[in-house]
Design a protein around this motif. Structure first.
Motif, PDB file in Angstrom:
ATOM      1  N   CYS A   1      30.919   5.525   3.888  1.00  0.00           N
ATOM      2  CA  CYS A   1      32.082   5.133   3.087  1.00  0.00           C
ATOM      3  C   CYS A   1      31.930   5.491   1.609  1.00  0.00           C
ATOM      4  O   CYS A   1      32.918   5.472   0.863  1.00  0.00           O
ATOM      5  CB  CYS A   1      32.313   3.625   3.197  1.00  0.00           C
ATOM      6  SG  CYS A   1      32.776   3.058   4.841  1.00  0.00           S
TER       7      CYS A   1
ATOM      8  N   ILE B   1      40.099  -0.227   0.972  1.00  0.00           N
ATOM      9  CA  ILE B   1      40.762  -0.289   2.279  1.00  0.00           C
ATOM     10  C   ILE B   1      40.460  -1.603   3.001  1.00  0.00           C
ATOM     11  O   ILE B   1      41.229  -2.059   3.852  1.00  0.00           O
ATOM     12  CB  ILE B   1      40.342   0.897   3.171  1.00  0.00           C
ATOM     13  CG1 ILE B   1      41.162   0.895   4.464  1.00  0.00           C
ATOM     14  CG2 ILE B   1      38.849   0.862   3.455  1.00  0.00           C
ATOM     15  CD1 ILE B   1      40.913   2.089   5.346  1.00  0.00           C
TER      16      ILE B   1
ATOM     17  N   VAL C   1      38.884   7.436   3.558  1.00  0.00           N
ATOM     18  CA  VAL C   1      38.250   6.229   4.072  1.00  0.00           C
ATOM     19  C   VAL C   1      36.754   6.502   4.240  1.00  0.00           C
ATOM     20  O   VAL C   1      35.909   5.676   3.893  1.00  0.00           O
ATOM     21  CB  VAL C   1      38.874   5.803   5.412  1.00  0.00           C
ATOM     22  CG1 VAL C   1      38.125   4.611   6.006  1.00  0.00           C
ATOM     23  CG2 VAL C   1      40.340   5.473   5.225  1.00  0.00           C
TER      24      VAL C   1
ATOM     25  N   LEU D   1      39.650  10.597   8.807  1.00  0.00           N
ATOM     26  CA  LEU D   1      39.177   9.565   7.893  1.00  0.00           C
ATOM     27  C   LEU D   1      38.718  10.144   6.562  1.00  0.00           C
ATOM     28  O   LEU D   1      38.857   9.509   5.511  1.00  0.00           O
ATOM     29  CB  LEU D   1      38.045   8.770   8.550  1.00  0.00           C
ATOM     30  CG  LEU D   1      38.473   7.897   9.725  1.00  0.00           C
ATOM     31  CD1 LEU D   1      37.264   7.313  10.439  1.00  0.00           C
ATOM     32  CD2 LEU D   1      39.410   6.784   9.268  1.00  0.00           C
TER      33      LEU D   1
END
Length: 222
Positions: A132, A17, A185, A180
């Motif tokens: 992440c 990303i 993400v 998210l």
């Protein structure tokens, strides 16, 4: 690292990303808006960590745009600085931003052992990295195991991560966390303050974790 393996790994997917276009707005949007308004942790809190713990031989894992490295107060005008990430776009963006320090650049998957050519460090940072990474907290904390061989005794490790449990959440932050994670993400639906504390305690001589909003700020000593 084999290019095909890197591109197919879950870590590569998690870092994809961070494209050139995303990095152009990262400082203003993620650090300047989302962090203080949604997670309720101002970037000043993370900048303070750098100023307290960064050393003259520093390894930055997941350097993003190099925002904090560009602003922090190194104890030496010519630090030995290394940047570590799997995403080449991130590495190049951060390298250019702190080019005055002549950083070395290392492209590796931090969830696997890696070789830094014998370089050793007295500090290392992981800012907004853990949330992440794919997998649960015990699995992603393997990054600490792969980091430790590159650190001197007494080295400081510090960073921050958004957690799902054991920290404060608002309706807005909880909705953003869910979104998210659905978009892959973030990978932190099950990450908790208790788990983070346990993983740090298992590996470091001393550690301290403080909470700002939905973010855990951690500091540990080898």
């Amino acid at each position: 690292m084999d290019r095909h393996v890197a591109q197919q790994s879950p870590v590569a997917a998690a870092t994809a990303i961070y494209s050139a276009s995303m990095l152009k707005v990262y400082d203003a949007f993620v650090l300047g808006v989302v962090s203080p308004a949604v997670w309720r942790c101002p970037r000043r809190a993370m900048a303070d960590q750098y100023d307290r713990h960064v050393s003259e031989r520093h390894l930055d894992i997941g350097p993003g745009t190099g925002y904090f490295l560009d602003r922090c107060r190194f104890p030496s005008p010519r630090p030995q600085l290394a940047l570590l990430d799997l995403n080449p776009t991130v590495l190049e963006r951060a390298r250019l931003r702190v080019e005055r320090y002549r950083p070395t650049v290392h492209r590796h998957n931090i969830l696997q052992p890696y070789d830094l050519g014998g370089l050793r460090f007295s500090s290392a940072s992981l800012n907004f990295v853990l949330h992440c990474l794919p997998g649960g907290m015990s699995g992603k904390s393997a990054l600490f195991d792969h980091l430790l061989p590159h650190l001197d005794p007494g080295a400081r490790v510090f960073g921050s991560t958004v957690l799902a449990h054991g920290v404060g959440h608002t309706r807005v932050s909880r909705a953003q966390l869910d979104l998210l994670n659905r978009k892959r993400v973030f990978h932190n639906r099950d990450d908790s303050l208790e788990q983070l504390e346990a993983e740090l305690e298992r590996r470091f001589a001393r550690h301290e974790v403080s909470v700002r909003g939905s973010v855990a700020l951690f500091e540990a000593t080898v």
